[in-house]
Design a protein around this motif. Structure first.
Motif, short mmCIF file in Angstrom:
data_model
loop_
_atom_site.label_atom_id
_atom_site.label_comp_id
_atom_site.label_asym_id
_atom_site.label_seq_id
_atom_site.Cartn_x
_atom_site.Cartn_y
_atom_site.Cartn_z
N UNK A 9 0.78 -1.12 0.07
CA UNK A 9 -0.14 -0.07 0.02
C UNK A 9 0.89 1.19 -0.01
N UNK A 25 5.58 6.76 6.06
CA UNK A 25 7.10 7.04 5.54
C UNK A 25 7.12 8.34 4.73
N UNK A 30 9.76 -1.52 0.15
CA UNK A 30 10.90 -2.18 0.84
C UNK A 30 10.52 -2.00 2.10
N UNK A 31 11.83 -2.56 2.76
CA UNK A 31 11.86 -2.64 4.49
C UNK A 31 12.73 -1.57 4.76
N UNK A 32 12.20 -0.93 6.15
CA UNK A 32 12.97 -0.02 6.94
C UNK A 32 14.31 -0.85 7.22
N UNK A 88 3.92 -4.05 11.85
CA UNK A 88 3.87 -2.38 12.10
C UNK A 88 4.27 -2.09 10.54
N UNK A 89 4.36 -2.83 9.80
CA UNK A 89 4.66 -2.51 8.36
C UNK A 89 5.83 -1.76 8.11
N UNK A 90 7.08 -2.07 9.09
CA UNK A 90 8.43 -1.61 8.86
C UNK A 90 8.75 -2.31 7.73
N UNK A 91 8.44 -3.69 7.50
CA UNK A 91 8.94 -4.68 6.50
C UNK A 91 7.62 -5.55 5.85
N UNK A 126 -0.79 -3.79 6.19
CA UNK A 126 -0.17 -2.88 5.11
C UNK A 126 -1.12 -1.80 4.81
#
Lengths: 319, 308
Positions: A18, A118, A317-319, B50-53, B68
């Motif tokens: 999303x 983000x 992608x990932x943090x 937590x949608x960090x990944x 997500x």
């Protein structure tokens, strides 16, 4: 909503992430926090003192030299030489760790554990850091003004303020580049390398391009444009200039774009310093992309494009 | 409605498979202990919640919403204590909390939150000078902002002394009584047993057990270990002991006199009488209860007692 449970076999959830939204309150909260944080950093004040000293020295020297008929725009264009070189440095150093650093220490999870997207983080960081940079610029400009205002005949405050605004815009462009690159790199080392790359690109590579193009023209690889001009002694002479596209390439550099916009203030100060390009060299008229207002568009391009690309990449992608 | 539903979740980083088809649920209102050794995939799971990944495949829903699609709404109602992160060195506890309060549109006093975690004395000190325990307390206070419906605490005892860990468990209980669901990860069993209604044990990206603390204890062979020192032993007697219904395993320690190590769930006397029936003299015996650590060990390592 609960019906989603049990549909785990659907492949749709796998790739499609999303895209997050942007919220004003979140951006404001993050920008405020980032401002509070960065304004307390020694690095920032070190850079600022460096900038203040340069401004004071330059303005002081001008005031001491007392050149005849120093106009506001004359003063502005002198200061802009310094700003052109110093501001990218300050912006790149300030923006370098803005996001990569938070990723490295994990504190970005503190931000993202709260209901921020983000995109909020990226935009908030950009605005917060630009606000810090603007604070430094504002103080530096006041220092410059105090030192030189009396040496300038008919100091134009509006033109000076407009110049400050344009300088902040220039800072914002470099900050956008810095924060964007910081967001797409995974470590501060990589981010630092990216900042250095930007520095090399615009300080060295871009400055060499114009000379390189001139050389190519003299060697005959590029067709120059010939025009007639009147010399100081009143003689007609044929001159050759680079073709329009080559001049445009030179204009893309944010620093050049920044300096070119200064002529836009001539209305504010009541002076006429002409345009960046000698109109006599363009008998068929100046193409729109070489006109001074287009430099403003280029500056805006450098603010918007890196940010838009980073918004897209950082969201995936990932943090 | 479950607070967290993880459905066939797989996450790989390049060639490394961090989570392998993981499924579990955390029920609303419970305290769920998410247990596993370091590297088992606990943080990866929390990062996806937590949608960090982003998952490689599978679904996660939190508070009835897709993790997500509705991450912001989820995080609005969730308090998070992330693991192994730095605070903002140049900001004070008050500034950290004001930021969290503003971010969540909450209506709480920073002082009140810091009183709860025992950090009110340091409210105007910069976080750069905090000890690990103080930083952990501040992050717990930030997680409590806005009375969240769900608390996700990733290794919350890190850096806390025993007293601090006890206070943290007290807050977990208080929050749970208020109605919050608590999802609590740890690599140390004893930290979860005191507060958790249920425990899930993660190993190499797979959930190997989900049960109450008692249930887990029961599920492991060797709830009790019986050590019997005898004058001699033969295969016949050993087989007889092994065939007893309550006995999980019986081994002989090679020494003189021999010692039989038997894991039993029920009657110990049956073991002793079986031996004596076969003319073996019991010289000494002792029993040891399996600690929860043994339970955890049994699920997360290949050696030692085995899960049934």
């Amino acid at each position: 909503m609960t019906s989603q449970a049990g549909t785990g076999t659907e492949p749709a959830a796998a790739g499609g992430s999303a895209s997050s939204s942007l919220t004003l309150e979140s951006v404001r909260a993050i920008a405020k926090k980032d401002f509070q944080d960065s304004v307390r950093s020694w690095l920032f004040w070190g850079l600022s003192v460096f900038f203040f000293t340069l401004m004071a020295a330059l303005a002081g020297f001008i005031a001491w030299a007392e050149p005849e008929e120093l106009t506001t725009l004359g003063f502005i264009s002198l200061i802009s030489q310094v700003c052109k070189l110093v501001i990218p440095l300050i912006a790149l150093v300030l923006g370098w760790k803005s996001i990569a650093g938070e990723r490295e220490t994990g504190s970005i999870k503190v931000l993202l554990s709260l209901p921020h997207s983000r995109k909020d983080v990226l935009v908030g960081k950009l605005l917060g850091r630009t606000a810090v940079l603007s604070l430094s610029l504002g103080i530096g400009f006041v220092i410059g003004m105090l030192a030189v205002a009396f040496a300038v005949t008919e100091f134009s405050f509006p033109a000076y303020v407009a110049f400050l605004a344009m300088t902040i815009l220039y800072g914002l462009a470099y900050m956008s580049i810095a924060v964007s690159l910081s967001s797409v790199t995974r470590s501060t080392t990589m981010a630092g390398a990216a900042m250095f790359g930007v520095f090399v690109l615009f300080y060295i590579v871009w400055n060499s391009i114009r000379s390189a193009l001139g050389l190519l023209m003299r060697r005959g690889y590029i067709d120059g444009v010939s025009y007639m001009t009147t010399t100081l002694t009143g003689q007609q002479r044929e001159m050759t200039r680079l073709p329009d596209w080559a001049l445009f390439i030179d204009m893309i550099d944010p620093g050049t774009a920044y300096q070119n916009t200064i002529t836009l203030f001539s209305g504010l100060s009541g002076e006429n310093i002409g345009t960046t390009f000698n109109e006599a060299a363009f008998p068929n008229g100046l193409p729109f992309y070489l006109q001074d207002w287009f430099s403003l568009a280029i500056l805006l391009f450098w603010i918007v494009v890196p940010l838009v690309v980073a918004l897209y990449l950082f969201d995936r992608g990932d943090i | 409605m479950p607070a967290i539903t993880v459905d066939n979740l797989t996450k790989s980083f390049g060639q490394t498979l961090a989570l392998d088809d993981l499924s579990f649920q955390v029920e609303e209102g419970e305290v769920f202990g998410f247990l596993g050794p370091n590297g088992a995939g606990k943080s990866t799971t929390i990062n996806i919640v937590l949608d960090f990944a982003r998952p490689t495949s599978g679904d996660v829903s939190v508070l009835g919403m897709d993790a997500q699609q509705h991450s912001r709404a989820i995080r609005h109602r969730t308090g998070v204590l992330p693991e192994g992160v730095d605070l903002y060195d140049r900001l004070t506890a008050r500034q950290h909390l004001e930021f969290a309060i503003q971010s969540k549109n909450a209506d709480t006093e920073p002082e009140r939150l810091l009183e709860r975690v025992g950090l009110v004395d340091a409210i105007d000190k910069k976080a750069g000078g905090y000890s690990k325990g103080m930083a952990q307390r501040l992050m717990l206070a930030m997680a409590l902002v806005g009375e969240p419906d769900l608390l996700i605490l990733d290794e919350p005892s890190t850096g806390l002394d025993p007293n601090g860990a006890r206070e943290m468990r007290k807050i977990v209980r208080e929050e749970n009584e208020r109605g919050a669901t608590v999802f609590f990860s740890s690599h140390i069993m004893e930290q979860v047993e005191a507060v958790c209604d249920r425990v899930g044990i993660l190993r190499d990206g797979e959930m190997v057990a989900v049960d109450s603390v008692e249930g887990l204890r029961d599920s492991v062979e060797g709830g009790t270990t019986l050590r019997v020192t005898v004058d001699r032993i033969d295969d016949d007697a050993l087989q007889a002991v092994r065939s007893l219904p309550d006995v999980g395993d019986a081994t002989v320690e090679d020494r003189t006199p021999p010692t039989i190590v038997v894991t039993v769930d029920g009657s110990k006397t049956a073991v002793l009488s079986t031996l004596e029936d076969r003319g073996i003299e019991v010289r000494d015996f002792s029993t040891t209860e399996a600690s929860l650590d043994d339970v955890f060990q049994s699920y997360t390592t290949d050696t030692g007692v085995h899960a049934r």
